[in-house]
Motif scaffolding. Structure first.
Motif, PDB file in Angstrom:
ATOM      1  N   ALA A  85     -16.999  61.737 146.435  1.00 41.46           N
ATOM      2  CA  ALA A  85     -17.889  62.359 145.449  1.00 41.46           C
ATOM      3  C   ALA A  85     -18.267  61.343 144.371  1.00 41.46           C
ATOM      4  O   ALA A  85     -19.427  61.240 143.958  1.00 41.46           O
ATOM      5  CB  ALA A  85     -17.210  63.572 144.826  1.00 41.46           C
ATOM      6  N   PHE A 105     -30.840  74.807 133.303  1.00 41.34           N
ATOM      7  CA  PHE A 105     -30.812  73.604 132.474  1.00 41.34           C
ATOM      8  C   PHE A 105     -32.220  73.066 132.287  1.00 41.34           C
ATOM      9  O   PHE A 105     -33.073  73.211 133.166  1.00 41.34           O
ATOM     10  CB  PHE A 105     -29.911  72.553 133.120  1.00 41.34           C
ATOM     11  CG  PHE A 105     -28.477  72.995 133.217  1.00 41.34           C
ATOM     12  CD1 PHE A 105     -27.573  72.696 132.218  1.00 41.34           C
ATOM     13  CD2 PHE A 105     -28.035  73.748 134.297  1.00 41.34           C
ATOM     14  CE1 PHE A 105     -26.254  73.129 132.294  1.00 41.34           C
ATOM     15  CE2 PHE A 105     -26.725  74.190 134.381  1.00 41.34           C
ATOM     16  CZ  PHE A 105     -25.827  73.870 133.373  1.00 41.34           C
ATOM     17  N   ILE A 117     -21.574  64.239 134.873  1.00 41.30           N
ATOM     18  CA  ILE A 117     -20.437  64.501 135.767  1.00 41.30           C
ATOM     19  C   ILE A 117     -19.318  63.496 135.510  1.00 41.30           C
ATOM     20  O   ILE A 117     -18.138  63.833 135.573  1.00 41.30           O
ATOM     21  CB  ILE A 117     -20.902  64.462 137.242  1.00 41.30           C
ATOM     22  CG1 ILE A 117     -21.740  65.703 137.543  1.00 41.30           C
ATOM     23  CG2 ILE A 117     -19.706  64.384 138.204  1.00 41.30           C
ATOM     24  CD1 ILE A 117     -22.396  65.702 138.896  1.00 41.30           C
ATOM     25  N   ASN A 119     -18.535  62.375 132.801  1.00 42.41           N
ATOM     26  CA  ASN A 119     -18.126  62.555 131.408  1.00 42.41           C
ATOM     27  C   ASN A 119     -18.526  61.376 130.528  1.00 42.41           C
ATOM     28  O   ASN A 119     -17.814  61.017 129.592  1.00 42.41           O
ATOM     29  CB  ASN A 119     -16.622  62.821 131.312  1.00 42.41           C
ATOM     30  CG  ASN A 119     -16.285  64.217 131.809  1.00 42.41           C
ATOM     31  OD1 ASN A 119     -16.984  65.178 131.501  1.00 42.41           O
ATOM     32  ND2 ASN A 119     -15.248  64.315 132.617  1.00 42.41           N
TER      33      ASN A 119
ATOM     34  N   ARG B   2     -17.129  68.264 127.746  1.00 42.30           N
ATOM     35  CA  ARG B   2     -16.898  67.841 129.115  1.00 42.30           C
ATOM     36  C   ARG B   2     -17.887  68.530 130.055  1.00 42.30           C
ATOM     37  O   ARG B   2     -18.370  69.625 129.774  1.00 42.30           O
ATOM     38  CB  ARG B   2     -15.467  68.168 129.531  1.00 42.30           C
ATOM     39  CG  ARG B   2     -14.440  67.241 128.904  1.00 42.30           C
ATOM     40  CD  ARG B   2     -13.074  67.482 129.509  1.00 42.30           C
ATOM     41  NE  ARG B   2     -13.029  67.066 130.907  1.00 42.30           N
ATOM     42  CZ  ARG B   2     -12.772  65.809 131.300  1.00 42.30           C
ATOM     43  NH1 ARG B   2     -12.545  64.883 130.410  1.00 42.30           N
ATOM     44  NH2 ARG B   2     -12.739  65.503 132.576  1.00 42.30           N
ATOM     45  N   PHE B   3     -18.144  67.852 131.164  1.00 48.41           N
ATOM     46  CA  PHE B   3     -19.149  68.318 132.109  1.00 48.41           C
ATOM     47  C   PHE B   3     -18.914  69.763 132.562  1.00 48.41           C
ATOM     48  O   PHE B   3     -19.812  70.606 132.543  1.00 48.41           O
ATOM     49  CB  PHE B   3     -19.173  67.341 133.293  1.00 48.41           C
ATOM     50  CG  PHE B   3     -19.769  67.901 134.545  1.00 48.41           C
ATOM     51  CD1 PHE B   3     -21.141  68.106 134.630  1.00 48.41           C
ATOM     52  CD2 PHE B   3     -18.975  68.221 135.630  1.00 48.41           C
ATOM     53  CE1 PHE B   3     -21.691  68.620 135.780  1.00 48.41           C
ATOM     54  CE2 PHE B   3     -19.518  68.738 136.779  1.00 48.41           C
ATOM     55  CZ  PHE B   3     -20.883  68.938 136.855  1.00 48.41           C
ATOM     56  N   GLU B   4     -17.649  70.065 132.932  1.00 47.00           N
ATOM     57  CA  GLU B   4     -17.365  71.397 133.459  1.00 47.00           C
ATOM     58  C   GLU B   4     -17.624  72.475 132.408  1.00 47.00           C
ATOM     59  O   GLU B   4     -18.149  73.545 132.713  1.00 47.00           O
ATOM     60  CB  GLU B   4     -15.906  71.487 133.950  1.00 47.00           C
ATOM     61  CG  GLU B   4     -15.596  70.636 135.169  1.00 47.00           C
ATOM     62  CD  GLU B   4     -15.089  69.255 134.793  1.00 47.00           C
ATOM     63  OE1 GLU B   4     -15.236  68.865 133.610  1.00 47.00           O
ATOM     64  OE2 GLU B   4     -14.551  68.546 135.660  1.00 47.00           O
ATOM     65  N   PHE B   6     -19.688  72.212 129.914  1.00 47.75           N
ATOM     66  CA  PHE B   6     -21.130  72.239 129.696  1.00 47.75           C
ATOM     67  C   PHE B   6     -21.800  73.190 130.696  1.00 47.75           C
ATOM     68  O   PHE B   6     -22.578  74.074 130.307  1.00 47.75           O
ATOM     69  CB  PHE B   6     -21.656  70.809 129.851  1.00 47.75           C
ATOM     70  CG  PHE B   6     -23.145  70.666 129.728  1.00 47.75           C
ATOM     71  CD1 PHE B   6     -23.800  71.001 128.555  1.00 47.75           C
ATOM     72  CD2 PHE B   6     -23.893  70.165 130.784  1.00 47.75           C
ATOM     73  CE1 PHE B   6     -25.165  70.852 128.439  1.00 47.75           C
ATOM     74  CE2 PHE B   6     -25.254  70.021 130.681  1.00 47.75           C
ATOM     75  CZ  PHE B   6     -25.893  70.367 129.506  1.00 47.75           C
ATOM     76  N   VAL B   7     -21.447  73.056 131.962  1.00 43.16           N
ATOM     77  CA  VAL B   7     -22.073  73.889 132.991  1.00 43.16           C
ATOM     78  C   VAL B   7     -21.572  75.340 132.891  1.00 43.16           C
ATOM     79  O   VAL B   7     -22.363  76.283 132.907  1.00 43.16           O
ATOM     80  CB  VAL B   7     -21.792  73.309 134.398  1.00 43.16           C
ATOM     81  CG1 VAL B   7     -22.401  74.197 135.476  1.00 43.16           C
ATOM     82  CG2 VAL B   7     -22.351  71.903 134.510  1.00 43.16           C
ATOM     83  N   ARG B  10     -23.059  77.347 130.097  1.00 40.81           N
ATOM     84  CA  ARG B  10     -24.448  77.726 130.357  1.00 40.81           C
ATOM     85  C   ARG B  10     -24.507  78.892 131.335  1.00 40.81           C
ATOM     86  O   ARG B  10     -25.302  79.809 131.177  1.00 40.81           O
ATOM     87  CB  ARG B  10     -25.202  76.513 130.915  1.00 40.81           C
ATOM     88  CG  ARG B  10     -26.693  76.697 130.982  1.00 40.81           C
ATOM     89  CD  ARG B  10     -27.296  76.920 129.596  1.00 40.81           C
ATOM     90  NE  ARG B  10     -27.028  75.838 128.678  1.00 40.81           N
ATOM     91  CZ  ARG B  10     -27.797  74.757 128.547  1.00 40.81           C
ATOM     92  NH1 ARG B  10     -28.876  74.634 129.291  1.00 40.81           N
ATOM     93  NH2 ARG B  10     -27.493  73.832 127.689  1.00 40.81           N
ATOM     94  N   ALA B 332     -20.556  65.771 142.034  1.00 34.67           N
ATOM     95  CA  ALA B 332     -19.457  66.588 141.514  1.00 34.67           C
ATOM     96  C   ALA B 332     -18.431  66.776 142.629  1.00 34.67           C
ATOM     97  O   ALA B 332     -18.798  67.044 143.771  1.00 34.67           O
ATOM     98  CB  ALA B 332     -19.971  67.935 141.044  1.00 34.67           C
ATOM     99  N   SER B 333     -17.155  66.620 142.295  1.00 28.54           N
ATOM    100  CA  SER B 333     -16.115  66.787 143.316  1.00 28.54           C
ATOM    101  C   SER B 333     -15.782  68.273 143.445  1.00 28.54           C
ATOM    102  O   SER B 333     -16.211  69.091 142.632  1.00 28.54           O
ATOM    103  CB  SER B 333     -14.871  66.012 142.918  1.00 28.54           C
ATOM    104  OG  SER B 333     -14.342  66.557 141.739  1.00 28.54           O
TER     105      SER B 333
END
Lengths: 241, 486
Positions: A85, A105, A117, A119, B2-4, B6-7, B10, B332-333
């Motif tokens: 990934a 978004f 992703i 960060n 952090r990305f997670e 953030f999503v 939303r 994304a993992s």
């Protein structure tokens, strides 16, 4: 031709089969193909010959049944899922026929997503994303949501999104398949310009003959095999002019 | 951010056409909140009832009741009381004659009831149970005006005065000044020996005992210890000693000490000191059992609410399958994707738990406060949300602003709070006619903070567990299939 720059991706004896019960559907049957650095490569062929499957495997979205895909001579499918990934995030950009933007978004956030992703710093990423949107001519639309953009605009946002981490290869699956002529032209101009400026390799799956004529090399798939690889002289001439 | 996060944030908020999801988020939050609020409230009521009963019981009850195991009378009791008082923690003692006796009021010619008679020394009994504070009327068993009046106008012998449990008096239809006849024993008829006649003693009702403890108010009569001894012909003998301690919790230990220190010969009998816990064991163990059962049921309520979260998340995952494919394409993992949905569920769980705790504690506060709330405010309560809703609908036509949204949310919270304030009144058992059953007039509330924390942790844990499956499901979507999902 740009293959003098070296091989970026080497595909060796790639097989992919799908199973429906006991029935085996062999989609790819021993593909051997090199993608060179900074090369514009088009993969053409009839519907259902495995073009998209090939692209998905090159893009690490799917795993092959047999064979290997080597990036810089390293077999990427030896990596664990998480590392794969990360690799996808850094090294590969995708552009799909249907833009696949995230509806919740804004255009800017969609472009920035790939970098978020990891960060990375939000501010820095947003600046880069703004520059990319500016580059694809959509700086004014950065706060708009996908449903507020036209088809061509969405596809340009998708291209900007593919570039955020400066990948070494951009994989495009019918990037103009869903666009009218004018929008298609704009998208293609953008792709050629990008290729010239950034030196990224592009692998484009397409039905579009016009597009196929403008690339460095065209590969034809028939029944899951590569049957022809030719240099598109026309494109070279155009580019040289 | 952090990305997670953030999503996930939303996805929780969601916009326009996806507003469906944000509404089900709200419903999921509401489910958890209601579950947690109910648990906190119900446990507070149960704790309140238990503590209320305990406090009431201990305020007017001996901590240790000393008697012989066969309940027989014993003499020389002053010496025994001195022995008991020698123990440090003993605050007061009261010698008592305790017996069951048949009664019939003067207007009746049959035995109407069998009651407990407690022969007491009012001064000593006061020190142990605060007897006289609970009596309406006099506690002067010998010289009350009622007794004097009765002695003047009646030709029967008046043995003394009796203070009767309030509800018992009401049941027998007796008022102060009436004469109550106690059946001491049956004697043979002088003319016909095969017939038995009741040996009666006449007592004048001089007051009512109102402890709000059903067991006393319904079943007890109090007379002077000397009268009780005379009734049974047991001068200077008693059968029970009531003991009050400095700390009620020490009762089991002190009871054993009393048994050891009070001397009896084998012929007299075996001393037996019972604690208030033992005497009321059936009641308190029933309450405890009820609480355990309730906690289990309440945990199930939260579990149900957590299913809400799970189904909300599963729906979100279904809605977002394509997005998951896109995110995987962007690098994304599985872990990233799993976290996004776990955060979403955990936020629902956390908000629900916090809201539920606030709601539960507010209800507890409202139910236990005695403020008078005018009922015509109900109208306002109904009108307020409707007006708000109309305003919101009107405003929606124009671009929304953060400030307005905040104001609307604040108004909503105020409106709901106001509704609660008007709707909830302390539940009065007296109004419901239940005070004789529950032995108290108002539903007592006692917030157990340890339990509030426990239920918060439990709720968060259950909600978190509920996120695991949907998040796992999202993480294991195959990117290519997810992208092609319609």
């Amino acid at each position: 031709m740009k293959n003098s720059a070296g091989t970026l991706i080497r595909i060796v004896d790639l097989h992919k089969s799908y199973y429906d019960g006991d029935a085996e559907l062999r989609v790819l049957q021993g593909i051997n193909l090199d993608v060179h650095k900074s090369e514009l490569l088009a993969v053409v062929g009839a519907s259902g010959v495995g073009k998209s499957t090939l692209l998905h495997i090159i893009g690490t979205l799917d795993r092959p049944t047999a064979g290997s895909v080597l990036y810089d001579e390293n077999d990427i499918f030896n990596m664990p899922d998480k590392a794969l990934a990360g690799f996808r995030n850094k090294e590969i950009g995708f552009v799909f026929q249907f833009h696949h933007l995230l509806p919740e978004f804004t255009a800017l956030e969609n472009v920035a997503m790939g970098a978020l992703i990891t960060n990375a710093n939000h501010k820095t990423v947003c600046k880069e994303a703004e520059a990319l949107l500016d580059y694809v001519g959509l700086a004014e639309r950065r706060t708009h949501y996908p449903n507020q953009l036209s088809g061509g605009e969405r596809q340009r946002v998708a291209i900007a999104r593919a570039l955020i981490n400066q990948p070494r290869v951009v994989l495009a699956d019918e990037p103009t398949g869903n666009l009218d002529r004018r929008s298609s032209e704009r998208v293609l101009e953008l792709l050629w310009d990008l290729n010239a400026k950034s030196g990224q390799a592009f692998v484009i799956v397409t039905h579009n003959q016009e597009l196929a004529q403008q690339v460095d090399r065209v590969v034809q798939l028939v029944d899951g095999k590569v049957v022809g690889s030719e240099t598109s002289l026309g494109k070279s001439e155009v580019r040289e002019n | 951010m952090r990305f997670e996060w953030f999503v996930a944030s939303r996805y929780l908020r969601s916009r326009r056409k996806q507003s469906f999801i944000s509404i089900i988020s709200i419903i999921a939050i509401g489910g958890v909140a209601l579950g947690v609020a109910t648990v906190i409230l119900v446990i507070a009521v149960l704790d309140g009832v238990e503590h209320g009963l305990r406090d009431r019981f201990l305020a007017n009850e001996a901590h240790v009741v000393f008697r012989l195991h066969d309940h027989s009378f014993f003499g020389n009791y002053q010496k025994r009381i001195t022995q008991i008082q020698a123990i440090d923690e003993v605050v007061a003692t009261s010698p008592v004659v305790l017996a069951q006796i048949g009664v019939f009021p003067e207007h009746s010619d049959t035995i109407q009831d069998v009651i407990y008679i407690k022969g007491i020394d009012p001064v000593q009994e006061d020190a142990v149970t605060g007897f006289s504070q609970l009596v309406s009327g006099t506690t002067d068993f010998q010289n009350s005006e009622y007794i004097e009046k009765a002695r003047l106008i009646r030709d029967e012998t008046i043995a003394g005065g009796i203070v009767l449990g309030g509800r018992l008096a009401a049941r027998l239809g007796i008022i102060k000044g009436d004469v109550l006849r106690l059946v001491v024993k049956l004697v043979k008829h002088p003319a016909n020996e095969s017939m038995l006649l009741p040996d009666l003693a006449n007592f004048v009702v001089i007051g009512f005992y109102e402890s709000e403890m059903a067991v006393y108010d319904n079943n007890f009569g109090f007379i002077h210890i000397n009268d009780a001894q005379a009734l049974y012909n047991k001068a200077n003998r008693i059968n029970t000693i009531f003991v009050r301690l400095s700390d009620a919790e020490l009762a089991p230990q002190i009871a054993r000490e009393i048994e050891d220190s009070v001397q009896f010969t084998v012929l007299e009998g075996i001393p037996d000191a019972r604690t208030w816990m033992e005497i009321q064991a059936p009641l308190f163990s029933a309450l405890r059992l009820e609480r355990i059962a309730t906690v289990i049921i309440e945990a199930l309520i939260i579990l149900v609410a957590s299913f809400n979260i799970a189904s909300t998340l599963i729906m979100t995952v279904m809605e977002k399958t394509k997005d998951v494919g896109t995110l995987r394409t962007l690098g994304a993992s599985r872990g990233n994707v799993m976290k996004i949905f776990m955060i979403q569920g955990s936020v629902i769980g956390t908000f629900g738990t916090m809201l539920g705790t606030a709601l539960g504690l507010t209800l507890c506060w409202l139910l236990s406060s005695n403020a008078v709330r005018p009922s015509y405010w109900y109208v306002l309560v109904l009108v307020l949300p409707i007006v708000l809703q109309v305003l919101i609908a009107l405003r929606r036509a124009r671009p929304s602003r953060g400030g307005w949204k905040f104001a609307a949310a604040t108004l909503w919270i105020l409106g709901i709070g106001f509704a609660l304030y008007c709707a909830v009144r302390p539940i009065s058992f007296a109004e419901l006619g239940l005070s004789h059953i529950y032995q108290m007039n108002q539903m007592p509330i006692k917030v157990n903070w340890f339990f509030v924390i426990f239920i918060n942790v439990l709720s968060l844990l259950i909600c978190w567990l509920a996120t695991l499956y949907p998040a796992w499901q999202a993480a294991n979507l195959k990117p290519v299939e997810a992208l092609q999902h319609e």
